[in-house]
Design an enzyme around this catalytic site. Structure first.
Site, short mmCIF file in Angstrom:
data_model
loop_
_atom_site.label_atom_id
_atom_site.label_comp_id
_atom_site.label_asym_id
_atom_site.label_seq_id
_atom_site.Cartn_x
_atom_site.Cartn_y
_atom_site.Cartn_z
N ASN A 9 39.38 41.66 49.48
CA ASN A 9 40.48 41.11 50.65
C ASN A 9 41.31 42.23 51.13
OD1 ASN A 9 42.08 39.39 52.15
ND2 ASN A 9 42.44 38.56 51.15
N TRP A 10 41.04 43.12 51.57
CA TRP A 10 42.42 43.53 52.04
C TRP A 10 43.53 43.30 52.91
CZ3 TRP A 10 40.37 49.37 54.16
CH2 TRP A 10 39.09 49.74 54.03
N LYS A 11 43.84 42.02 52.80
CA LYS A 11 45.07 41.14 53.72
C LYS A 11 45.45 42.27 54.77
CE LYS A 11 46.03 39.19 49.31
NZ LYS A 11 46.78 38.00 48.45
N HIS A 95 42.24 31.17 53.38
CA HIS A 95 42.55 31.46 52.82
C HIS A 95 43.46 30.79 52.45
CE1 HIS A 95 45.12 34.69 50.33
NE2 HIS A 95 44.12 34.66 49.67
N GLU A 97 47.01 32.13 52.07
CA GLU A 97 48.04 32.58 53.02
C GLU A 97 47.65 31.88 54.35
OE1 GLU A 97 46.58 36.50 52.33
OE2 GLU A 97 47.86 36.05 50.22
N GLU A 166 40.38 29.94 44.66
CA GLU A 166 42.02 30.91 44.24
C GLU A 166 42.75 30.11 43.79
OE1 GLU A 166 40.95 34.93 45.95
OE2 GLU A 166 41.52 33.45 47.72
N GLY A 172 48.43 37.22 43.78
CA GLY A 172 49.31 38.70 43.96
C GLY A 172 50.17 38.83 43.00
N SER A 211 44.65 37.51 40.97
CA SER A 211 45.28 38.86 40.05
C SER A 211 43.67 38.95 39.06
CB SER A 211 46.01 37.89 39.18
OG SER A 211 47.00 37.88 40.50
N GLY A 232 42.37 40.97 45.68
CA GLY A 232 43.16 41.22 46.49
C GLY A 232 43.94 42.33 46.35
N GLY A 233 44.67 42.86 45.81
CA GLY A 233 45.77 44.27 45.38
C GLY A 233 44.42 44.72 45.09
#
Ligand code: PEP
Length: 250
Positions: A9-11, A95, A97, A166, A172, A211, A232-233
């Site tokens: 997930n590049w966000k 998600h 967010e 999640e 994150g 994470s 993610g990251g």
């Protein structure tokens, strides 16, 4: 035996030059496929570039949200058909967010999931509790409500979906759920699904996200009910994402 899936997930990250470098590295290393599936969920403007670079490889791609509507006066929204125009296989729905920053309710998420399936996409349904909810001992109640909003619309949508657990407090933050904490919630999700459809519960891919790093991926993916990860990251760093894909390949 369920096949493992690792989805990035590049966000809201990326840029044409950076994306090319990252995707080229992925294609070089895993473009021919392996024993785990791999996908990247990129921002809308980069779907054309992603399609161009990944087409014909074993790496799938997708988007990070979609509209529950098919078309019309919904300024700024993107439909399932628009995503399939760019070869998307996956789309994230719900998600945390989107839920917390854009007010997506359980019902809105359920509508998006159905729109995705009707449009021929595989939705990745994200579920998770906040730290406050976990500490208040209501993790299962929250996950159940998020899941039940989707099953209330029937099992047809979920039959074509992937689930990602999640925990919001792990996204994150560098704070990962322990493999056992994650496994417990994954088992809870599978058992709850089995109440409606035992066969579907058995074959459902349930990913863990929060994470995930090269250092903790193998242990998480080794748990009985964890079928891969939503990353993610670490999905923005080729070497890290590839190491996580390798961990999933076992
Ligand atoms: C995510 O964005 O879904 C996620 C899990 O992020 P991170 O891996 O950075 O915690």
């Amino acid at each position: 035996m369920r096949r493992k899936l690792v989805a990035g997930n590049w966000k809201m990250h990326g840029g044409l030059a950076r994306n090319r470098e990252l995707l080229d590295s992925l294609v070089q290393a895993i473009g021919k496929g392996g024993s785990a599936d791999c996908a990247v969920c990129v921002p809308f403007p980069y779907l054309a570039q992603t399609q161009e670079l990944l087409k014909g490889t074993a790496i799938a791609w997708g988007a990070q949200t979609l509209s529950e509507h098919g078309q019309g006066a919904y300024t700024g929204e993107v439909s399932a058909a628009m995503l399939t125009d760019f070869g998307c296989r996956y789309v994230l729905v719900g998600h945390s967010e989107r839920r917390s920053l854009y007010g997506e309710s359980n019902e809105a998420v359920a509508a998006k999931l159905l729109a995705a399936v009707q449009g021929g996409l595989t939705p990745v349904l994200c579920l998770g509790e906040t730290l406050e909810q976990r500490e208040g001992g209501i993790t299962e109640k929250i996950i159940a409500a998020q899941l039940d909003a989707v099953t209330a619309a029937g099992m047809n949508g979920l039959a074509k979906a992937v689930i990602a657990y999640e925990p919001v407090w792990a996204i994150g933050t560098g704070r990962t759920a322990t493999p056992q904490q994650a496994q417990d919630v994954h088992a809870f999700i599978r058992t709850r699904l089995a109440g409606s459809d035992a066969a579907l519960a058995q074959r459902m891919q349930i990913l863990y996200g929060g994470s995930v790093k090269p250092q903790n991926a193998a242990e998480l993916f080794g748990m009985t009910d964890i079928d891969g990860g939503l990353i993610g990251g670490a999905s923005l760093v080729a070497q890290d994402f590839l190491a996580i894909c390798t961990a999933a390949a076992g």
